[in-house]
Design an enzyme around this catalytic site. Structure first.
Site, PDB file in Angstrom:
ATOM      1  N   ASP A  23       4.677   1.807 -49.164  1.00 13.93           N
ATOM      2  CA  ASP A  23       3.867   0.656 -49.574  1.00 13.93           C
ATOM      3  C   ASP A  23       2.765   0.371 -48.544  1.00 13.93           C
ATOM      4  O   ASP A  23       2.556   1.145 -47.609  1.00 13.93           O
ATOM      5  CB  ASP A  23       4.787  -0.546 -49.790  1.00 13.93           C
ATOM      6  CG  ASP A  23       4.353  -1.431 -50.948  1.00 13.93           C
ATOM      7  OD1 ASP A  23       3.168  -1.408 -51.310  1.00 13.93           O
ATOM      8  OD2 ASP A  23       5.219  -2.145 -51.499  1.00 13.93           O
ATOM      9  N   ASP A  67       0.379  -4.201 -58.817  1.00 13.74           N
ATOM     10  CA  ASP A  67       1.692  -4.165 -59.464  1.00 13.74           C
ATOM     11  C   ASP A  67       1.601  -4.506 -60.946  1.00 13.74           C
ATOM     12  O   ASP A  67       0.854  -5.402 -61.354  1.00 13.74           O
ATOM     13  CB  ASP A  67       2.640  -5.167 -58.814  1.00 13.74           C
ATOM     14  CG  ASP A  67       3.206  -4.668 -57.504  1.00 13.74           C
ATOM     15  OD1 ASP A  67       4.065  -5.355 -56.945  1.00 13.74           O
ATOM     16  OD2 ASP A  67       2.794  -3.589 -57.041  1.00 13.74           O
TER      17      ASP A  67
END
Length: 679
Positions: free
Chosen positions: A182, A237
């Protein structure tokens, strides 16, 4: 797992400021590579070549984040249970291999030696024991960390920045097969350098580990990451809503030239089964991810999944489109009016074709075999991949596609085409709305698209219990030659007192091929029972809407959008001015109202809500029966609310639309303050 919202946006800003302060103070920012203790990384001569055969088709598996986040049910029992279900439910046989852990698997601090420590409450036997369990099932284990000092969760678990080589070796020692890396708390270190360092650290372990780059598309990884990782996120996302899924789809589709074996565009994990969309929308989600050669990572808790969810996730014919070894991502042929045609070249020479209807009403979506890339031929074999039926077509590829639906077919030049019955296409004209106790006039059609005639054709239309459905013209014919249609009129009456809402009618056409093979085509026709707004002026937040699609969480009445939960907004506030009435949305958003040709004007004060003061920018539009009648241009967080007036005279449906202002979908909370309609 970053959201397009302020929590992570602020975290990134703080990280950048921290790096700047370190430099200002004459201190070194954290190194981009290092051992678990932060000491200089080993510097072997050039990094070894990547292991052969990694992710030659898009990875398939499971990730817990979309269904559990950091909830108490995320633990080794869940992970092992998912592995069991992969085998028991046939998902392993369908191609799913990776069982991946997301954030919150570790303790908040490293041990005295700088090593990561699995949370003993969640993983009492450690990660290696879970990996061994998963491997014993013939599956693979994935894990998560961030290219920063901490991960994206607000609790701040340890990230890998400065610890890449030590963490990579720890993952390899545990038997990890996949790393999701991430982008939070990255301290402003150059993105390419952050991800290159972990690439080299993974290679140095000697273990083949699929490397998933998750920097949200901020640095255009599709332009530089093909020799860094096997897949890269192209967007922020996803959330479990039609608006979010659609926005991500549109961002990822243009990136087709950058995908191929061993390097894939990743539009984020699947939401199929999580409850925020209909099964029709989930089939579109799965169809379009497969057309885009996207990684297929299940995001629902399979221990609670419905049979319908399993039916979508394990459809082997659809999965075969995603997993085709040629590795082509589908490309857009057309998209006018929300009627999308996307085609994908397959290794066997056939073409997968997705007929996708973005709109809120059934539409005919059409192309041809030659437009999809096939050579001229007398006829083609057309395979419906969701219904698992084969037909012949003279070249037309078309369907009446339900709202938010996708028809997915595979078309091939095949000398055995005549063994299949002709493809037929249902059609629909007439009213889309009916009042309680009222009657709608519909005309259905069934058209022969095949090279051979359809014989002994009959049609039927069936409504919900209590509804009256009467044919007003013929419902059958002895033969239907190529290109000819049987048209049938119908009167459909909704019972008095029927609640407002959408109601499905089943349309069925039965016929036979010239050789006597029985065939059937079915589709769903949706009518909406609705009343127009009352005479005079009304606040739109007080009226029922036909549909409300939102990019983040639900559309809220008389409050701002807030976060993902219903009712979590705040007073509508634009540039310090508070409004008691209105709609709180998040781009991309569309709210549709039935106006029944009885209304004249929409007015509102519109702007970006003060709850998101980072980098929000949006545009507000009003549409009447699919035609734009008013718009604001781009509005940003530093602007006062702008007045918006739209003439909607004679419209049957009025739509309030909020689009991204051009800087990516981040903090785009749009308020329709004091929104009113005059009828």
């Amino acid at each position: 797992m970053r959201h397009p919202h302020t929590r992570t946006t602020r975290r990134r800003v703080v990280g950048a400021l921290s790096a700047a302060l370190l430099c200002t103070a004459g201190l070194a920012a954290p190194a981009a590579a290092g051992t678990a203790t932060g000491s200089p990384a080993p510097a072997p001569a050039p990094a070894p070549a990547p292991a052969d055969g990694l992710a030659l088709t898009p990875p398939m598996g499971f990730n817990n984040w979309n269904s559990t986040h950091c909830g108490a049910d995320f633990d080794e029992s869940m992970v092992e249970g998912i592995a069991d279900l992969f085998v028991a439910k046939g998902l392993k046989d369908a191609g799913y291999r990776y069982v991946n852990l997301d954030d919150c698997w570790a303790l908040p601090s490293r041990d005295a030696d700088g090593r990561l420590v699995p949370d003993p409450a969640r993983f009492p036997h450690g990660i290696k024991a879970v990996a061994d369990y998963v491997h014993a099932k013939g599956l693979k284990l994935g894990i998560y960390t961030s290219a920063g000092t901490k991960t994206c969760n607000e609790a701040g678990f340890p990230g890998a920045l400065g610890h890449e080589y030590g963490d990579a070796q720890q993952f390899a020692d545990w038997g990890v097969d996949y790393l999701k890396y991430d982008n939070c708390n990255n301290q402003g270190v150059d993105a390419k350098q952050r991800y290159l360092t972990m690439r080299d650290a993974l290679r140095a372990t000697g273990r083949p580990i699929v490397y998933s780059i998750c920097e949200w598309g901020e640095n255009k990884p599709w332009e530089w990451a093909a020799d860094v990782g096997q897949l890269w996120r192209t967007t922020g996302d996803i959330s479990d809503s039609w608006g979010s899924m659609l926005s991500i789809l549109k961002q990822n589709l243009p990136l087709a030239p950058h995908a191929g074996p061993g390097h894939w565009n990743d539009p984020d994990m699947l939401e199929v089964g999580n409850g925020g969309m209909t099964d029709t929308e989930y089939r579109t989600h799965f169809s379009m991810w497969s057309m885009m050669a996207a990684p297929l990572l299940i995001g629902t808790d399979l221990r609670k999944a419905s049979p319908a969810t399993f039916d979508i996730l394990d459809d082997k014919e659809v999965i075969a489109v995603d997993q085709d070894p040629l590795g082509k991502q589908g490309t857009v042929l057309s998209s006018a009016g929300g009627r999308w045609v996307v085609t994908k070249e397959m290794k066997d020479g056939s073409r997968a074709v997705a007929l996708f209807n973005e709109s809120g009403s059934p539409q005919r979506v059409a192309t041809t075999a030659t437009a999809a890339g096939l050579p001229d031929a007398p006829a083609y074999t057309l395979r419906d991949l969701w219904r698992h039926r084969s037909y012949n077509t003279a070249g037309t590829v078309s369907a009446l596609v339900p709202a938010h639906g996708t028809v997915l077919v595979r078309v091939a030049v095949d000398r055995h085409w005549a063994a299949n019955p002709p493809a037929v296409e249902p059609g629909l004209d007439g009213d889309r709305f009916v009042r309680p106790g009222g009657t709608a006039a519909l005309t259905t059609s069934v058209t022969d698209l095949g090279r051979t005639p359809a014989r002994r054709v009959s049609v039927a239309l069936t409504g919900p219990r209590g509804w009256s459905v009467t044919a007003t013209s013929r419902t059958g014919t002895s033969a239907l030659p190529t290109g000819h249609a049987l048209r049938t009129g119908w009167r459909v009456t909704a019972p008095a007192g029927t609640p407002e809402g959408s109601y499905d009618l089943a349309f069925r056409a039965r016929y036979r091929s010239p050789a006597g093979v029985r065939a059937e085509s079915t589709t769903t026709i949706t009518l909406r029972v609705a009343e127009p707004p009352p005479a005079g002026g009304s606040y739109l937040s007080d009226l029922p809407w036909l549909s409300a699609d939102n990019g983040w969480g639900p559309v809220e009445r008389d409050t701002s959008n807030g976060e993902t939960a219903a009712g979590d907004g705040h007073p509508l506030t634009v540039d310090g001015v508070v409004y008691a009435k209105g709609l709180g949305t998040h781009a991309p958003s569309q709210v549709d109202y039935y106006t029944g040709r009885a209304c004249q004007k929409v007015t509102a004060e519109v702007g970006v809500d003060d709850e998101e003061r980072a980098d929000g920018s949006v545009s507000f539009e009003v549409w009447a029966d699919g035609r734009e009648v008013a718009s604001t241009g781009v509005l940003t967080t530093d602007m006062a609310a702008q007045p918006l007036t739209a003439d909607v005279t004679g419209a049957e449906v009025v739509s309030l639309v909020v689009t991204d202002g051009g800087n990516g979908i981040t903090s785009d909370h749009g308020d329709w303050a004091d929104a009113r309609i005059t009828c």
